[in-house]
Design an enzyme around this catalytic site. Structure first.
Site, mmCIF file in Angstrom:
data_model
loop_
_atom_site.group_PDB
_atom_site.id
_atom_site.type_symbol
_atom_site.label_atom_id
_atom_site.label_comp_id
_atom_site.label_asym_id
_atom_site.label_seq_id
_atom_site.Cartn_x
_atom_site.Cartn_y
_atom_site.Cartn_z
ATOM 1 N N LYS A 90 0.814 -1.215 0.000
ATOM 2 C CA LYS A 90 0.000 0.000 0.000
ATOM 3 C C LYS A 90 0.850 1.269 0.000
ATOM 4 O O LYS A 90 0.409 2.328 0.457
ATOM 5 C CB LYS A 90 -0.983 0.034 1.184
ATOM 6 C CG LYS A 90 -1.869 -1.196 1.297
ATOM 7 C CD LYS A 90 -2.598 -1.518 0.007
ATOM 8 C CE LYS A 90 -3.597 -0.452 -0.393
ATOM 9 N NZ LYS A 90 -4.313 -0.791 -1.663
ATOM 10 N N GLY A 92 2.538 2.193 -3.040
ATOM 11 C CA GLY A 92 2.581 2.676 -4.416
ATOM 12 C C GLY A 92 3.418 1.779 -5.313
ATOM 13 O O GLY A 92 3.851 2.209 -6.387
ATOM 14 N N THR A 93 3.628 0.532 -4.893
ATOM 15 C CA THR A 93 4.498 -0.367 -5.660
ATOM 16 C C THR A 93 3.905 -0.733 -7.012
ATOM 17 O O THR A 93 4.625 -0.832 -8.000
ATOM 18 C CB THR A 93 4.804 -1.654 -4.870
ATOM 19 O OG1 THR A 93 3.578 -2.340 -4.574
ATOM 20 C CG2 THR A 93 5.531 -1.337 -3.570
ATOM 21 N N ARG A 94 2.586 -0.938 -7.072
ATOM 22 C CA ARG A 94 1.970 -1.291 -8.350
ATOM 23 C C ARG A 94 2.073 -0.123 -9.326
ATOM 24 O O ARG A 94 2.374 -0.318 -10.518
ATOM 25 C CB ARG A 94 0.507 -1.695 -8.149
ATOM 26 C CG ARG A 94 -0.291 -1.910 -9.421
ATOM 27 C CD ARG A 94 0.343 -2.900 -10.377
ATOM 28 N NE ARG A 94 0.485 -4.235 -9.809
ATOM 29 C CZ ARG A 94 1.080 -5.252 -10.426
ATOM 30 N NH1 ARG A 94 1.601 -5.078 -11.635
ATOM 31 N NH2 ARG A 94 1.175 -6.436 -9.843
ATOM 32 N N ARG A 171 5.557 5.385 2.270
ATOM 33 C CA ARG A 171 4.451 6.329 2.353
ATOM 34 C C ARG A 171 4.218 6.627 3.826
ATOM 35 O O ARG A 171 4.544 5.799 4.690
ATOM 36 C CB ARG A 171 3.219 5.650 1.737
ATOM 37 C CG ARG A 171 1.937 6.440 1.712
ATOM 38 C CD ARG A 171 0.829 5.530 1.177
ATOM 39 N NE ARG A 171 -0.439 6.208 0.991
ATOM 40 C CZ ARG A 171 -1.560 5.579 0.663
ATOM 41 N NH1 ARG A 171 -1.556 4.261 0.496
ATOM 42 N NH2 ARG A 171 -2.681 6.262 0.527
ATOM 43 N N GLY A 297 -7.107 3.557 -4.990
ATOM 44 C CA GLY A 297 -7.789 4.828 -4.803
ATOM 45 C C GLY A 297 -9.133 4.706 -4.092
ATOM 46 O O GLY A 297 -10.006 5.544 -4.282
#
Length: 333
Positions: A90, A92-94, A171, A297
């Protein structure tokens, strides 16, 4: 030279060692003779740079696979990852992986292999066979965010190659914990409230560090484990926040770290107001832009401000230590 003129393939006894060098032991397919081989090489390079990433999206299957490697099958060879996105969940790796896949010199596994945490007993040949094929000058990548918090992972990656480059997307740990909880809640609507899970004792304000949503955000602790095996220079820390506000800037840093030409720039992005994060502009010939799926999101549930303040107080000393260890101030406090 017509590609159809590539000579018939024959069998030669060779195998690839762990560094991708060939030794004469097992079977692969190679060209018997290559008249005009420089011209053929040029053709293969061109095809390799424009072909769709056919290996993208392949799943990490758990059954054993044939360890033989066909040199010219689909153009290229399978190699161990040059770089791995090791965390965090969670963070932002994707998004980072999808942005990187724009680059013609990056080939990446679509699914998370989970080799160094779940499937290590299947062996390195199994792992390598999950990788997409690459040509000279291209790099192989994979991402599995749980590696960062897996105690055994640093030693296992090091045993494969001490030169593996590692990328960590971090993050604000408070926001990350809420995002983590939101994802779990979407799969399990009967989950207790965030405040019930985050505290051992709400009246005393003791944070429950056994809850994974909290534990993952103690970045300094997990980083210490990796620094036992890899130098700080071998890791790149990407800001999940800046990946949203300045994706081109962060991608410039990533491309530099990987030794890639800066191909991915601000011309590739636009900000999606509905989703609240950047999307890739549609490629030529495509009917629509490329945005991350519906699972990204999501709207976060309401959490009492005093709960978030207590959690922020808990993380503050760990954040400061992480800033010191990395030499970067991520501005979470």
């Amino acid at each position: 030279m017509d590609v159809g003129m590539i000579p018939e393939l024959s069998k030669v006894s060779l195998t690839a060692d762990l560094d991708g060098h060939w030794n004469r032991t097992s079977t692969i397919s190679v060209a018997k003779e290559l008249p005009g081989s420089s011209e053929l090489h040029s053709i293969l390079q061109q095809i390799g740079h424009v072909q769709q990433q056919t290996s993208d999206g392949e799943t990490a299957k758990t059954e054993d696979v044939d360890s033989s490697i066909s040199v010219f099958n689909n153009f290229g060879t399978k190699k161990f990852p040059h770089a791995i996105i090791i965390g965090v969940k969670k963070g932002g790796t994707r998004a980072l992986l999808e942005f990187l896949r724009i680059h013609p010199d990056v080939r990446a596994v679509g699914a998370e292999p989970h080799f160094f945490d779940r499937f290590y007993d299947k062996g390195l040949q199994w792992y390598r066979n999950l990788m997409p094929r690459t040509l000279d000058g291209q790099i192989t990548m994979e991402k599995t965010p749980s590696y960062f918090v897996t105690k055994e992972a640093p030693h296992r990656v090091f045993a494969m190659s001490r030169h593996t480059k590692l990328i960590v997307v971090v993050r604000d740990p408070v926001t990350r914990a809420v995002s983590d909880y939101t994802q779990t809640l979407s799969k399990n609507p009967g989950l207790p409230t965030f405040q019930n899970l985050v505290f051992k004792n709400s009246s005393r304000g003791l944070i429950d560090t056994s809850w994974s949503a909290v534990r993952i955000g103690i970045y300094a602790k997990h980083l210490e484990n990796w620094l036992q095996y890899f130098p700080l220079s071998g890791l790149l820390f990407v800001s999940g926040e800046r990946l949203v506000t300045d994706p081109a800037g962060e991608m410039g840093r990533v491309q530099d770290f990987l030794g890639l030409k800066r191909v991915i720039t601000d011309k590739h992005f636009y900000f999606n107001q509905t989703k609240g994060f950047p999307c890739l502009k549609k490629p030529e010939g495509s009917s629509r832009p490329r945005c991350l799926g519906k699972s990204k999101g999501r709207s976060h549930p309401h959490i009492p401000p005093e709960v978030l303040l207590r959690l922020r107080d808990f993380y503050r000393p760990f954040n400061l230590k992480f800033y010191q260890m990395t030499g970067q101030d991520f501005g979470w406090d």
